[in-house]
Design a protein around this motif. Structure first.
Motif, PDB file in Angstrom:
ATOM      1  N   GLU A 148      51.158  23.636 -20.630  1.00 21.67           N
ATOM      2  CA  GLU A 148      51.284  23.146 -19.156  1.00 21.67           C
ATOM      3  C   GLU A 148      52.321  24.021 -18.353  1.00 21.67           C
ATOM      4  OE1 GLU A 148      51.927  19.018 -18.509  1.00 21.67           O
ATOM      5  OE2 GLU A 148      50.976  18.652 -20.437  1.00 21.67           O
ATOM      6  N   LEU A 150      53.814  24.790 -14.458  1.00 21.93           N
ATOM      7  CA  LEU A 150      53.768  24.458 -13.021  1.00 21.93           C
ATOM      8  C   LEU A 150      53.928  25.888 -12.263  1.00 21.93           C
ATOM      9  CD1 LEU A 150      56.368  21.974 -11.635  1.00 21.93           C
ATOM     10  CD2 LEU A 150      56.405  24.125 -10.545  1.00 21.93           C
ATOM     11  N   HIS A 305      45.514  21.342 -11.078  1.00 23.58           N
ATOM     12  CA  HIS A 305      45.970  19.886 -10.466  1.00 23.58           C
ATOM     13  C   HIS A 305      46.580  20.538  -9.151  1.00 23.58           C
ATOM     14  CE1 HIS A 305      45.472  16.950 -13.457  1.00 23.58           C
ATOM     15  NE2 HIS A 305      45.825  17.482 -14.439  1.00 23.58           N
ATOM     16  N   PRO A 308      50.363  16.875  -6.985  1.00 21.98           N
ATOM     17  CA  PRO A 308      51.071  16.175  -7.998  1.00 21.98           C
ATOM     18  C   PRO A 308      50.848  14.495  -7.499  1.00 21.98           C
ATOM     19  CG  PRO A 308      52.908  16.863  -6.644  1.00 21.98           C
ATOM     20  CD  PRO A 308      51.489  17.561  -6.323  1.00 21.98           C
ATOM     21  N   PRO A 312      52.952  10.799 -13.841  1.00 17.08           N
ATOM     22  CA  PRO A 312      52.396  11.926 -14.476  1.00 17.08           C
ATOM     23  C   PRO A 312      51.227  11.459 -15.713  1.00 17.08           C
ATOM     24  CG  PRO A 312      54.388  11.455 -15.099  1.00 17.08           C
ATOM     25  CD  PRO A 312      54.290  10.746 -14.115  1.00 17.08           C
ATOM     26  N   GLU A 315      47.722  11.938 -14.295  1.00 14.45           N
ATOM     27  CA  GLU A 315      47.346  13.346 -14.563  1.00 14.45           C
ATOM     28  C   GLU A 315      47.034  13.555 -15.989  1.00 14.45           C
ATOM     29  OE1 GLU A 315      50.529  16.016 -12.767  1.00 14.45           O
ATOM     30  OE2 GLU A 315      50.459  14.746 -10.840  1.00 14.45           O
ATOM     31  N   SER A 319      43.730  15.368 -17.462  1.00 10.10           N
ATOM     32  CA  SER A 319      43.628  16.631 -18.211  1.00 10.10           C
ATOM     33  C   SER A 319      43.119  16.696 -19.517  1.00 10.10           C
ATOM     34  CB  SER A 319      45.132  17.260 -18.336  1.00 10.10           C
ATOM     35  OG  SER A 319      45.599  17.409 -17.479  1.00 10.10           O
ATOM     36  N   TYR A 334      47.431  23.874 -15.031  1.00  5.52           N
ATOM     37  CA  TYR A 334      48.214  24.492 -14.063  1.00  5.52           C
ATOM     38  C   TYR A 334      48.464  23.353 -12.926  1.00  5.52           C
ATOM     39  CZ  TYR A 334      47.348  29.509 -15.547  1.00  5.52           C
ATOM     40  OH  TYR A 334      47.454  30.615 -15.951  1.00  5.52           O
ATOM     41  N   ARG A 335      49.629  23.216 -12.513  1.00  2.00           N
ATOM     42  CA  ARG A 335      49.972  22.235 -11.605  1.00  2.00           C
ATOM     43  C   ARG A 335      50.462  22.980 -10.408  1.00  2.00           C
ATOM     44  NH1 ARG A 335      50.872  19.069 -16.000  1.00  2.00           N
ATOM     45  NH2 ARG A 335      50.184  17.035 -15.985  1.00  2.00           N
ATOM     46  N   GLU A 343      56.310  17.482  -2.392  1.00  2.00           N
ATOM     47  CA  GLU A 343      55.742  17.984  -3.828  1.00  2.00           C
ATOM     48  C   GLU A 343      56.977  17.998  -4.857  1.00  2.00           C
ATOM     49  OE1 GLU A 343      51.222  18.687  -2.870  1.00  2.00           O
ATOM     50  OE2 GLU A 343      52.444  20.431  -3.433  1.00  2.00           O
ATOM     51  N   VAL A 347      57.627  15.757  -8.290  1.00  2.00           N
ATOM     52  CA  VAL A 347      57.705  16.380  -9.770  1.00  2.00           C
ATOM     53  C   VAL A 347      59.243  16.080 -10.135  1.00  2.00           C
ATOM     54  CG1 VAL A 347      57.822  18.728 -10.970  1.00  2.00           C
ATOM     55  CG2 VAL A 347      55.768  18.255  -9.293  1.00  2.00           C
TER      56      VAL A 347
END
Length: 382
Positions: A148, A150, A305, A308, A312, A315, A319, A334-335, A343, A347
């Motif tokens: 993952e 960000l 994504h 956000p 989570p 999400e 995924s 990828y976020r 945003e 997070v």
């Protein structure tokens, strides 16, 4: 099936026969009435988060079913607040958690509002005998790795000025508002929604604006690299009109894609999934609510994504459309998050407040409903 055919099928069932019914059909009044007249031996609700809201027709229809044994399966027993857990237990074990009012007083308020660990542990002990939890690592040891990443989006000076103007306008509106508590909460959420949409693309807030989107530009760069290396990607957004903008970009670039949102009927939905799995399309655009569960899209090994979500876990379920049985390649997620905006704050909530379900199942720190004051702080501190 017409009503008469359904009745014939239903009342013609024999011992050891199994009836499969969709949630959409279950909530239809005539079907609900017919199903509630039968004393079922066993009732199984898959993806049981579908009945989490006690006020919906779907939930009410499920509660009317009569069965000797009831079982529910779900990857997200709690998506937003403890009231959802109460409703699931109302189906499988009515009375265990008491009335909704007493549950709120005994458990929900102390846990969600005051983070009372003793009360949380009491609730955990109460429900544990009725839970069987198996994590993906336990049951799918042979799955490839999952990474993952960000990606912070640096908004342009013009976009940031536009965002800041919206934020200050929101603060002014909410400061002057004299709405009662419930209405005030909805007003705050509406202003936050506007800020979140501005982070994705200014045109989602002001359709006639000439401002370009830095997030779309970064998405284009990331996607270009993926396609150059012969990867396929799933792209999720909560905003259907945001997906439309991305689809227009893909069309202009001659990039083949599939598309799915809640308006797509089930047969066409299956057709598009099968087509993507068979190689038709390099990108699959999916609304988070419509495609977060129930899809097998292992043809993709990258997930993007675009914005956000509060929880989570939702999400993560999205995924898992690619990171599941049948996936042969490592999966990268990828976020895309607009830096120094609402945003970023969402997070941060992911980092500081663990998933509500895990707190009861594993004993982690609890996150509950987000209060109006907490939401206001997200706007004021952006």
């Amino acid at each position: 099936m017409w009503k008469r055919d359904r009745q014939k099928l239903l009342f013609g069932l024999q011992p050891f026969d199994m009836l499969v019914c969709s949630y959409g059909l279950l909530q239809q009044e005539e079907v609900s009435q017919m199903l509630s007249q039968v004393q079922w031996q066993t009732i199984v609700l898959d993806e049981a988060q579908a009945i989490k809201n006690m006020t919906t027709k779907r939930s009410q229809a499920a509660m009317n079913l009569k069965g000797g044994f009831k079982l529910i399966t779900t990857g997200t027993p709690i998506e937003n607040h403890l009231g959802e857990l109460w409703n699931l237990f109302r189906f499988i074990n009515p009375g265990l958690l008491g009335s909704f009012e007493s549950f709120n007083q005994r458990f929900a308020i102390p846990i969600e509002k005051f983070q009372d660990k003793q009360v949380r542990n009491k609730l955990k002990k109460l429900i544990q005998p009725f839970l069987l939890r198996r994590t993906k690592n336990q049951v799918l040891e042979e799955l490839p790795s999952r990474t993952e990443i960000l990606l912070h989006v640096e908004l342009s000076r013009e976009e940031m000025a536009f965002y800041e103007a919206l934020r200050r306008e929101a603060i002014s509106k909410l400061t002057e508002s004299e709405a009662i508590a419930g209405q005030k909460h909805l007003q705050v959420l509406a202003e936050i929604m506007k800020l979140r949409r501005a982070c994705c693309n200014p045109s989602l807030v002001m359709p006639d604006t000439e401002l370009s989107s830095s997030k779309l530009q970064l998405f284009a760069e990331v996607l270009g690299d993926l396609l150059d290396n012969r990867h396929k990607a799933l792209v999720f957004s909560q905003f259907v009109d945001h997906l439309h903008i991305i689809r227009d970009y893909l069309d202009k670039q001659g990039i083949s894609s599939q598309y799915l949102d809640g308006s797509i009927p089930a047969p066409e939905r299956k057709k598009r999934v099968d087509a993507f799995q068979a190689g038709s399309g390099d990108v699959f655009l999916i609304s988070l609510k419509a495609g977060g569960t129930g899809l097998n899209l292992t043809a993709a090994d990258y997930i993007i994504h675009m914005d956000p979500w509060w929880n989570p876990a939702v999400e993560d379920q999205a995924s898992d459309r690619a990171h599941r049985i049948g996936q042969q390649r490592p999966v990268t997620i990828y976020r895309l998050v607009a830096k120094d905006t609402i945003e970023d704050k969402i997070v941060d909530l992911h980092h500081h407040k663990r998933d509500l379900a895990d707190s009861l199942l594993e004993g982690a720190d609890l996150s509950g409903k987000i209060s109006t004051q907490e939401l206001l702080r997200l706007i004021n501190e952006s």
